[in-house]
Design a protein around this motif. Structure first.
Motif, PDB file in Angstrom:
ATOM      1  N   PHE A  25      13.711  80.502 -14.848  1.00 55.96           N
ATOM      2  CA  PHE A  25      13.199  79.555 -13.529  1.00 55.96           C
ATOM      3  C   PHE A  25      14.467  79.035 -12.952  1.00 55.96           C
ATOM      4  O   PHE A  25      15.010  78.181 -13.748  1.00 55.96           O
ATOM      5  CB  PHE A  25      12.027  78.874 -13.886  1.00 55.96           C
ATOM      6  N   VAL A  26      14.838  79.362 -11.657  1.00 60.61           N
ATOM      7  CA  VAL A  26      15.835  78.775 -11.099  1.00 60.61           C
ATOM      8  C   VAL A  26      15.563  78.200  -9.699  1.00 60.61           C
ATOM      9  O   VAL A  26      15.299  79.115  -8.870  1.00 60.61           O
ATOM     10  CB  VAL A  26      17.333  79.357 -10.997  1.00 60.61           C
ATOM     11  N   SER A  27      15.663  77.067  -9.384  1.00 60.98           N
ATOM     12  CA  SER A  27      15.486  76.499  -8.021  1.00 60.98           C
ATOM     13  C   SER A  27      16.493  75.404  -7.541  1.00 60.98           C
ATOM     14  O   SER A  27      16.347  74.341  -7.986  1.00 60.98           O
ATOM     15  CB  SER A  27      14.165  75.952  -7.784  1.00 60.98           C
ATOM     16  N   CYS A  28      17.696  76.115  -7.084  1.00 58.00           N
ATOM     17  CA  CYS A  28      18.524  75.173  -6.646  1.00 58.00           C
ATOM     18  C   CYS A  28      19.675  76.022  -5.622  1.00 58.00           C
ATOM     19  O   CYS A  28      19.776  77.202  -5.597  1.00 58.00           O
ATOM     20  CB  CYS A  28      19.522  74.699  -7.925  1.00 58.00           C
ATOM     21  N   PRO A  29      20.368  75.312  -4.577  1.00 55.49           N
ATOM     22  CA  PRO A  29      21.428  75.984  -3.658  1.00 55.49           C
ATOM     23  C   PRO A  29      22.376  76.506  -4.445  1.00 55.49           C
ATOM     24  O   PRO A  29      22.763  76.405  -5.568  1.00 55.49           O
ATOM     25  CB  PRO A  29      21.674  74.577  -2.785  1.00 55.49           C
ATOM     26  N   THR A  30      23.142  77.574  -3.874  1.00 49.81           N
ATOM     27  CA  THR A  30      24.201  77.957  -4.347  1.00 49.81           C
ATOM     28  C   THR A  30      25.560  77.205  -4.512  1.00 49.81           C
ATOM     29  O   THR A  30      26.283  77.094  -5.339  1.00 49.81           O
ATOM     30  CB  THR A  30      24.566  79.316  -3.436  1.00 49.81           C
ATOM     31  N   SER A  31      25.505  76.074  -3.612  1.00 49.90           N
ATOM     32  CA  SER A  31      26.291  74.944  -3.862  1.00 49.90           C
ATOM     33  C   SER A  31      25.768  73.751  -3.234  1.00 49.90           C
ATOM     34  O   SER A  31      24.929  73.879  -2.558  1.00 49.90           O
ATOM     35  CB  SER A  31      27.781  75.451  -2.728  1.00 49.90           C
ATOM     36  N   PHE A  32      26.142  72.598  -3.887  1.00 53.23           N
ATOM     37  CA  PHE A  32      25.695  71.260  -3.614  1.00 53.23           C
ATOM     38  C   PHE A  32      26.692  70.307  -4.021  1.00 53.23           C
ATOM     39  O   PHE A  32      27.660  70.398  -4.780  1.00 53.23           O
ATOM     40  CB  PHE A  32      24.385  71.100  -4.443  1.00 53.23           C
ATOM     41  N   HIS A  33      26.114  68.918  -4.148  1.00 53.62           N
ATOM     42  CA  HIS A  33      27.160  67.729  -4.090  1.00 53.62           C
ATOM     43  C   HIS A  33      26.438  66.761  -4.856  1.00 53.62           C
ATOM     44  O   HIS A  33      25.195  66.542  -4.588  1.00 53.62           O
ATOM     45  CB  HIS A  33      27.813  67.296  -3.054  1.00 53.62           C
ATOM     46  N   ASP A  34      27.195  65.861  -5.811  1.00 59.42           N
ATOM     47  CA  ASP A  34      26.656  64.766  -6.332  1.00 59.42           C
ATOM     48  C   ASP A  34      25.316  64.949  -6.822  1.00 59.42           C
ATOM     49  O   ASP A  34      24.224  63.979  -6.503  1.00 59.42           O
ATOM     50  CB  ASP A  34      26.826  63.597  -5.217  1.00 59.42           C
ATOM     51  N   PRO A  35      24.963  65.686  -7.778  1.00 64.38           N
ATOM     52  CA  PRO A  35      23.582  65.934  -8.368  1.00 64.38           C
ATOM     53  C   PRO A  35      23.202  64.648  -9.344  1.00 64.38           C
ATOM     54  O   PRO A  35      24.150  64.089 -10.046  1.00 64.38           O
ATOM     55  CB  PRO A  35      23.724  67.118  -9.036  1.00 64.38           C
ATOM     56  N   ILE A  36      22.023  64.266  -9.322  1.00 61.37           N
ATOM     57  CA  ILE A  36      21.603  63.072 -10.214  1.00 61.37           C
ATOM     58  C   ILE A  36      20.564  64.054 -11.121  1.00 61.37           C
ATOM     59  O   ILE A  36      19.407  64.075 -10.645  1.00 61.37           O
ATOM     60  CB  ILE A  36      21.021  62.118  -9.321  1.00 61.37           C
ATOM     61  N   PHE A  37      21.058  63.859 -12.385  1.00 57.94           N
ATOM     62  CA  PHE A  37      20.174  64.577 -13.562  1.00 57.94           C
ATOM     63  C   PHE A  37      19.210  63.601 -13.926  1.00 57.94           C
ATOM     64  O   PHE A  37      19.484  62.554 -14.023  1.00 57.94           O
ATOM     65  CB  PHE A  37      21.076  64.956 -14.443  1.00 57.94           C
ATOM     66  N   ARG A  38      18.064  63.997 -14.167  1.00 54.89           N
ATOM     67  CA  ARG A  38      16.957  63.191 -14.728  1.00 54.89           C
ATOM     68  C   ARG A  38      15.985  64.260 -15.698  1.00 54.89           C
ATOM     69  O   ARG A  38      16.119  65.298 -15.732  1.00 54.89           O
ATOM     70  CB  ARG A  38      15.981  62.827 -13.530  1.00 54.89           C
ATOM     71  N   ALA A  39      15.009  63.490 -16.374  1.00 56.12           N
ATOM     72  CA  ALA A  39      14.157  64.174 -16.860  1.00 56.12           C
ATOM     73  C   ALA A  39      13.147  64.694 -16.326  1.00 56.12           C
ATOM     74  O   ALA A  39      12.528  64.059 -15.372  1.00 56.12           O
ATOM     75  CB  ALA A  39      13.487  63.383 -17.996  1.00 56.12           C
ATOM     76  N   PRO A  40      12.638  66.114 -16.628  1.00 54.06           N
ATOM     77  CA  PRO A  40      11.795  66.698 -15.711  1.00 54.06           C
ATOM     78  C   PRO A  40      10.576  65.981 -15.742  1.00 54.06           C
ATOM     79  O   PRO A  40      10.125  65.512 -16.760  1.00 54.06           O
ATOM     80  CB  PRO A  40      11.720  68.213 -16.187  1.00 54.06           C
ATOM     81  N   SER A  41       9.550  65.993 -14.746  1.00 53.59           N
ATOM     82  CA  SER A  41       8.487  65.385 -14.751  1.00 53.59           C
ATOM     83  C   SER A  41       7.119  66.282 -15.163  1.00 53.59           C
ATOM     84  O   SER A  41       7.540  67.270 -15.584  1.00 53.59           O
ATOM     85  CB  SER A  41       7.805  65.298 -13.215  1.00 53.59           C
ATOM     86  N   SER A  42       6.128  65.730 -15.929  1.00 52.58           N
ATOM     87  CA  SER A  42       5.102  66.645 -16.515  1.00 52.58           C
ATOM     88  C   SER A  42       4.779  67.674 -15.622  1.00 52.58           C
ATOM     89  O   SER A  42       4.200  68.899 -15.967  1.00 52.58           O
ATOM     90  CB  SER A  42       3.998  65.506 -16.792  1.00 52.58           C
ATOM     91  N   ASP A  43       4.618  67.419 -14.207  1.00 54.93           N
ATOM     92  CA  ASP A  43       4.278  68.425 -13.229  1.00 54.93           C
ATOM     93  C   ASP A  43       5.269  69.565 -13.160  1.00 54.93           C
ATOM     94  O   ASP A  43       4.725  70.533 -13.047  1.00 54.93           O
ATOM     95  CB  ASP A  43       4.147  67.698 -11.818  1.00 54.93           C
ATOM     96  N   GLU A  44       6.625  69.156 -13.330  1.00 57.66           N
ATOM     97  CA  GLU A  44       7.683  70.312 -13.236  1.00 57.66           C
ATOM     98  C   GLU A  44       7.407  71.093 -14.488  1.00 57.66           C
ATOM     99  O   GLU A  44       7.617  72.324 -14.424  1.00 57.66           O
ATOM    100  CB  GLU A  44       8.800  69.519 -13.157  1.00 57.66           C
ATOM    101  N   ILE A  45       7.351  70.506 -15.548  1.00 62.33           N
ATOM    102  CA  ILE A  45       7.089  71.228 -16.974  1.00 62.33           C
ATOM    103  C   ILE A  45       5.823  72.169 -16.893  1.00 62.33           C
ATOM    104  O   ILE A  45       6.016  73.437 -17.346  1.00 62.33           O
ATOM    105  CB  ILE A  45       7.039  70.224 -18.141  1.00 62.33           C
TER     106      ILE A  45
END
Length: 212
Positions: free
Chosen positions: A126-146
């Motif tokens: 599963f991949v949901s992200c743009p082909t190019s982007f800037h300054d990402p802020i990584f975090r733990a996925p939420s329970s809803d996302e999992i």
């Protein structure tokens, strides 16, 4: 029908500790033997997931011969935790490769001519992200996302990564990637040909030597 996984089928607990520089060769040997034993002992989706986890550990041991500080691994033990990138200026990001077997994100201060970091996702489901982007802020996925991933694909992937990033719009975009493995590689990769490049210098896959 899948066989029931018993305690005898599972890798020993010490196989899942982070490898050190001094004992990687021994661990690679033990993990290789463990993969072969699991293939002979168990079958089915659960078994294949377990085998892949052990294989990922074996690959991590191999990578540590270069430098465990430069090549990091995110696996089952911490797949639902936010990842931490190596120190550096990782502002500019893009997708440099995407297939059924691998998704590769590249980053640097400016990726026009080179990049210095890659997030290599094995077997992305599963991949949901743009082909190019800037300054990402990584975090733990939420329970809803999992839950979103597990409902759609019928299982809990080894790696689930979530982040917000600037894609050029008025608001940040929320991104989610689920895969069966993730390697973080810190290495300079040139995006243009250089005749005087040092031996072993990596070039992006689309770069061709002059005259070709």
């Amino acid at each position: 029908m899948d066989e029931t996984l018993t305690a005898e089928c599972l890798p020993a607990p010490d196989e899942y500790t982070e490898p050190g520089h001094t004992d990687c060769d021994a661990r690679i040997g033990r993990l290789t033997a463990e993969v072969n034993r699991l293939r002979a002992a168990v079958t089915g989706d659960t078994a294949r997931r377990l085998i892949r986890q052990v294989e990922n550990r074996r690959r991590l041991c191999s990578l540590t011969t270069c430098s465990i500080d430069e090549r990091l691994k995110v696996e089952a033990g911490g797949r639902h935790a936010g990842i931490q990138l190596p120190a550096g200026s990782w502002w500019d990001w893009d997708v440099v490769a995407w297939s059924a077997s691998q998704l590769r994100l590249a980053a640097g201060h400016d990726v026009t001519y080179h990049h210095g970091l890659e997030l290599v996702f094995d077997d992305p489901i599963f991949v949901s992200c743009p082909t190019s982007f800037h300054d990402p802020i990584f975090r733990a996925p939420s329970s809803d996302e999992i839950l979103k991933v597990t409902r759609h694909f019928g299982g809990d992937p080894l790696v689930v990564i979530a982040f917000e990033a600037d894609a050029g719009g008025q608001e940040p975009v929320s991104c989610l990637i689920a895969a069966e493995g993730l390697v973080i590689v810190q290495e300079t990769v040139l995006r243009y040909w250089r005749e005087d490049a040092a031996p072993g210098q990596r070039f992006a896959a689309w770069v061709q030597a002059s005259g070709q």
